[in-house]
Every structure is written in C-alpha cells, then in structure tokens.
Write an enzyme that holds these catalytic residues in place. Structure first.
Site, PDB file in Angstrom:
ATOM      1  N   LYS A 112      17.427 -87.985-112.107  1.00  0.00           N
ATOM      2  CA  LYS A 112      18.810 -88.488-112.119  1.00  0.00           C
ATOM      3  C   LYS A 112      18.990 -89.672-111.176  1.00  0.00           C
ATOM      4  CE  LYS A 112      21.314 -84.636-114.110  1.00  0.00           C
ATOM      5  NZ  LYS A 112      22.479 -83.776-114.129  1.00  0.00           N
ATOM      6  N   LYS A 195      16.152 -84.585-124.335  1.00  0.00           N
ATOM      7  CA  LYS A 195      17.077 -83.443-124.271  1.00  0.00           C
ATOM      8  C   LYS A 195      18.493 -83.881-124.621  1.00  0.00           C
ATOM      9  CE  LYS A 195      19.341 -81.454-120.561  1.00  0.00           C
ATOM     10  NZ  LYS A 195      19.718 -80.609-119.437  1.00  0.00           N
ATOM     11  N   LYS A 198      25.062 -84.087-121.963  1.00  0.00           N
ATOM     12  CA  LYS A 198      26.467 -84.514-121.945  1.00  0.00           C
ATOM     13  C   LYS A 198      26.572 -85.977-121.549  1.00  0.00           C
ATOM     14  CE  LYS A 198      28.129 -80.281-119.841  1.00  0.00           C
ATOM     15  NZ  LYS A 198      27.345 -80.355-118.586  1.00  0.00           N
TER      16      LYS A 198
HETATM   17  N1  AQP Z   1      19.824 -79.800-124.583  1.00  0.00           N
HETATM   18  C1  AQP Z   1      19.973 -78.563-124.117  1.00  0.00           C
HETATM   19  N2  AQP Z   1      19.389 -77.540-124.754  1.00  0.00           N
HETATM   20  C2  AQP Z   1      19.532 -76.274-124.292  1.00  0.00           C
HETATM   21  N3  AQP Z   1      20.243 -75.948-123.201  1.00  0.00           N
HETATM   22  C3  AQP Z   1      20.854 -76.941-122.544  1.00  0.00           C
HETATM   23  N4  AQP Z   1      21.615 -76.956-121.429  1.00  0.00           N
HETATM   24  C4  AQP Z   1      21.996 -78.230-121.181  1.00  0.00           C
HETATM   25  N5  AQP Z   1      21.470 -79.055-122.096  1.00  0.00           N
HETATM   26  C5  AQP Z   1      20.752 -78.290-122.953  1.00  0.00           C
HETATM   27  C6  AQP Z   1      22.003 -75.761-120.693  1.00  0.00           C
HETATM   28  O1  AQP Z   1      23.406 -75.816-120.525  1.00  0.00           O
HETATM   29  C7  AQP Z   1      23.750 -75.291-119.265  1.00  0.00           C
HETATM   30  C8  AQP Z   1      24.681 -76.254-118.559  1.00  0.00           C
HETATM   31  O2  AQP Z   1      24.107 -77.334-118.019  1.00  0.00           O
HETATM   32  P1  AQP Z   1      24.876 -78.206-116.934  1.00  0.00           P
HETATM   33  O3  AQP Z   1      26.219 -78.595-117.369  1.00  0.00           O
HETATM   34  O4  AQP Z   1      24.784 -77.569-115.604  1.00  0.00           O
HETATM   35  O5  AQP Z   1      24.027 -79.488-116.851  1.00  0.00           O
HETATM   36  P2  AQP Z   1      22.791 -79.973-117.601  1.00  0.00           P
HETATM   37  O6  AQP Z   1      21.763 -78.927-117.799  1.00  0.00           O
HETATM   38  O7  AQP Z   1      22.369 -81.206-116.868  1.00  0.00           O
HETATM   39  O8  AQP Z   1      23.472 -80.278-119.005  1.00  0.00           O
HETATM   40  P3  AQP Z   1      23.758 -81.633-119.639  1.00  0.00           P
HETATM   41  O9  AQP Z   1      24.427 -81.389-120.919  1.00  0.00           O
HETATM   42  O10 AQP Z   1      22.524 -82.460-119.674  1.00  0.00           O
HETATM   43  O11 AQP Z   1      24.834 -82.251-118.656  1.00  0.00           O
HETATM   44  P4  AQP Z   1      24.832 -83.544-117.748  1.00  0.00           P
HETATM   45  O12 AQP Z   1      24.554 -84.675-118.693  1.00  0.00           O
HETATM   46  O13 AQP Z   1      26.225 -83.549-117.201  1.00  0.00           O
HETATM   47  O14 AQP Z   1      23.782 -83.376-116.698  1.00  0.00           O
HETATM   48  C9  AQP Z   1      22.453 -74.984-118.521  1.00  0.00           C
HETATM   49  O15 AQP Z   1      22.198 -73.578-118.661  1.00  0.00           O
HETATM   50  C10 AQP Z   1      21.421 -75.775-119.276  1.00  0.00           C
HETATM   51  O16 AQP Z   1      20.131 -75.174-119.228  1.00  0.00           O
END
Ligand code: AQP
Length: 332
Positions: A112, A195, A198
């Site tokens: 990040k 992956k 968000k």
């Molecule tokens: N692509 C994915 N496939 C499966 N599981 C996923 N998770 C996130 N992306 C995927 C799971 O969702 C939960 C929440 O994650 P988070 O909001 O703490 O942050 P993250 O993992 O960093 O999710 P994002 O969507 O990628 O958000 P941003 O972009 O804000 O960092 C976790 O249980 C994660 O495993």
C-alpha cells in the site's frame, strides 16, 4: 462457544463481491456455532485520507449491508470500532512492544505504501497491523476468519499476545487465523490476476453489492476470459474463467468440479449468463433490504450503539487487566 472476531473497513459506500464471498457469506454461516463479533473498522479506514461525511455515511451503510447480508445483531455483536475507545488505547500499548523492523516486514504496508511512494504513507498505515492485533486481543478471540492476505497480520497478533503474556503475565488468548479456501479470493473481472479491491482504479471490474441488477449482469457479461472455449478451473492459464467459476461455486454452493462437468462442451456465453443470474438473484434482495434499512438511520445507529455497549464492557475489562499488568494507572 468459541469467540471469533473479524472486520471490514468502511472505505467505500458499497461492498463488492469479493468482500461478500471472502467475508460476509462465511460470517453469516458461523453465527450459530461461534460467539461472533463483527466490527466496522473505521479507525483502520482513516490510515488513508477519507472525506469526513463520506466516512460517516459509509460506516452506517456498511452496517446496513452486514444486516442485509444476514448478520443478525440479536445473535452476533456488530459495532463500530471508534465507539469503543479501548481499541485505540490497547493499540498504543502494543505499539510499545512491537519492533520497528517487525512492522516494516508487513507485506500489506509495503504494497500500500509503494502505491504513492513510502513518504506519502501515514504512520497510521504503518501501525495498522498493531491496531488489528488490539481489535483481536481485546475480546479473547480464538479464531479470526480472514483471507490469506491477512494471515501475516494475524501472525503478528499471535506474536504480540505471546510476547505480552511472557513479559507481563498471562493476559491474552493467543488467536488462530482461520484461512478461507483459495476459491474464496475473488479477482477483478477486467484484470483477473489482481485482487478485486474497493480502492481499485476502475469500476468496470468490480461487482458492487449495491449495483443495480442490469449493471451487475453487464459487468459479468463483459468479464475478461480467454480465446478458448473450455470452462475449466486453472488460475494460471485461465484466470478469468477460474474467477467466474469461483463466483458461481460460492453462490450456488456447489463444488467447482461439478460446474466444470455441467458446462462441458458449452460456450462461455451460457456460462456467463448463469453466473450473472446467480449473482443478481443473491444481490437483488440484499440491495432492496439495504435501501429499506437505510431509510431509518436512527434505528441503525440504535442497533449499533446497543451492540457497542456489549463490546465496550468486554473491552474495558480486558484493558483494565492490561493497565494493571503493565503498571499504568487505571482508566477512568
Ligand atoms: N477480492 C477479495 N476476495 C475475497 N475476499 C476479499 N476481501 C477483500 N477483498 C477480497 C475480504 O474482505 C474483508 C474486508 O476487507 P477490508 O475492508 O478490511 O480491506 P481489504 O481486504 O483491503 O479489502 P479491499 O476491498 O481491498 O479494500 P481496500 O481497497 O479499502 O483496501 C477481509 O476479510 C478480506 O479478506
């Protein structure tokens, strides 16, 4: 019942299909067998810049999506992290027993911070995993259901629990990660080797839980596949098709092998249509329920505050033990 803890950041105003399959769908099925605590981790979200109004709205909307996807506030504790001050307090104390090098080895921080240059990253982003350790350890959590991308952070929480216990006396339960199946990880529909996230740059590869049904269908029909015709799971050779198979398998609740057999000799068109139907059938009612619940924000906040009170009671008792062990004055 064993205690589980997990959370999602309110870093967008809708969850995506990856968050649903990788987190919410699994949490929903664990509510009866575990004492489940599901957090909306807004303190984690502010480790990168957030607009204040958008953050507060996204926090409430995320709570609503938890409920709409089947998290039951009567059975599970679901609350907003910033309503329980013990999270930030314990994180500070744990910062004192975390090595600088140890925190610097966290791959999520490296990824990040590399995006915008390490100098632009906040100190909060650096200590993010320590706050996550505090989240987990405050509640005597035994199991942390997470994707494999979070495994390293749960390992850090284990190390910190053991280190604290050996320095200051038995205080924390040492948690274990419960890593989801490889197929619970969902990739971007347009870049099926990345992956789904968000914070991804483009929208067309992300299926949002709150997208309108026609938009969901269009995104899935336009998903990148390959020039072949075989519906077969092979992440290396066929990442796009494999991703769609993982999605269909999660929504229908059937193994990938069964789907491969079902689509043998049929083209990608049929397959994509069925994936789109399965997702729309599941997300349609979730979207409607979300819109209904959103109409009464005061009721949502009431549910959250009731749950936060339970979390606060558990967390304050643990924090008092920590203050005593470390030699700090008792909190007021
Ligand atoms: N692509 C994915 N496939 C499966 N599981 C996923 N998770 C996130 N992306 C995927 C799971 O969702 C939960 C929440 O994650 P988070 O909001 O703490 O942050 P993250 O993992 O960093 O999710 P994002 O969507 O990628 O958000 P941003 O972009 O804000 O960092 C976790 O249980 C994660 O495993």
């Amino acid at each position: 019942k064993p205690r589980i803890f997990s959370g999602i950041q309110p870093s967008a105003d809708s969850l995506h299909i990856g968050n649903y399959i990788g987190a919410l769908q699994q949490w929903e099925s664990m509510q009866d067998d575990y004492d489940a605590i599901f957090c909306i981790v807004d303190l984690h979200a502010i480790t990168v810049p957030q607009d204040p109004k958008a953050l507060r709205d996204a926090t409430r909307t995320l709570a609503v999506q938890y409920i709409a996807a089947g998290i039951d506030p009567a059975r599970s504790t679901m609350f907003v992290q910033s309503q329980v001050p013990a999270h930030a307090q314990l994180a500070w104390i744990l910062n004192g027993i975390t090595g600088f090098g140890e925190a610097g080895r966290m791959t999520q921080f490296k990824d990040k911070s590399a995006r915008n240059g390490a100098d632009a990253a906040s100190v909060g982003l650096f200590t993010y995993p320590v706050l996550m350790a505090a989240d987990i350890l405050l509640y005597d959590t035994e199991l942390v259901p997470v994707g494999d991308d979070q495994k390293q952070h749960v390992e850090l929480a284990r190390d910190l629990a053991q280190r604290f216990n050996s320095r200051f006396g038995e205080t924390f339960v040492v948690p274990k990660p419960q890593i989801q199946k490889e197929t619970a990880r969902i990739y971007d529909l347009q870049i099926p080797t990345a992956k789904m996230s968000k914070s991804a740059a483009t929208d067309s590869g992300i299926v949002w839980m709150l997208d309108e049904p026609a938009v969901i269908a269009k995104k899935i029909r336009s998903a990148v596949t390959d020039t072949g015709r075989e519906v077969r799971f092979d992440r290396g050779e066929k990442p796009g098709v494999s991703n769609l198979l993982a999605i269909l398998s999660a929504f229908r609740g059937v193994p990938i092998a069964t789907l491969e057999a079902e689509y043998e000799g049929r083209g990608y068109g049929d397959f994509k249509r069925d994936v789109a139907d399965a997702v729309v059938d599941a997300f349609g009612p979730i979207r409607e329920r979300t819109l209904e619940l959103q109409a009464d924000p005061a009721e949502v906040d009431r549910i959250l505050t009731t749950s936060a009170q339970r979390a606060h009671d558990l967390a304050s008792a643990k924090l008092a033990q920590v203050h005593e062990a470390v030699g700090l004055y008792p909190s007021l």
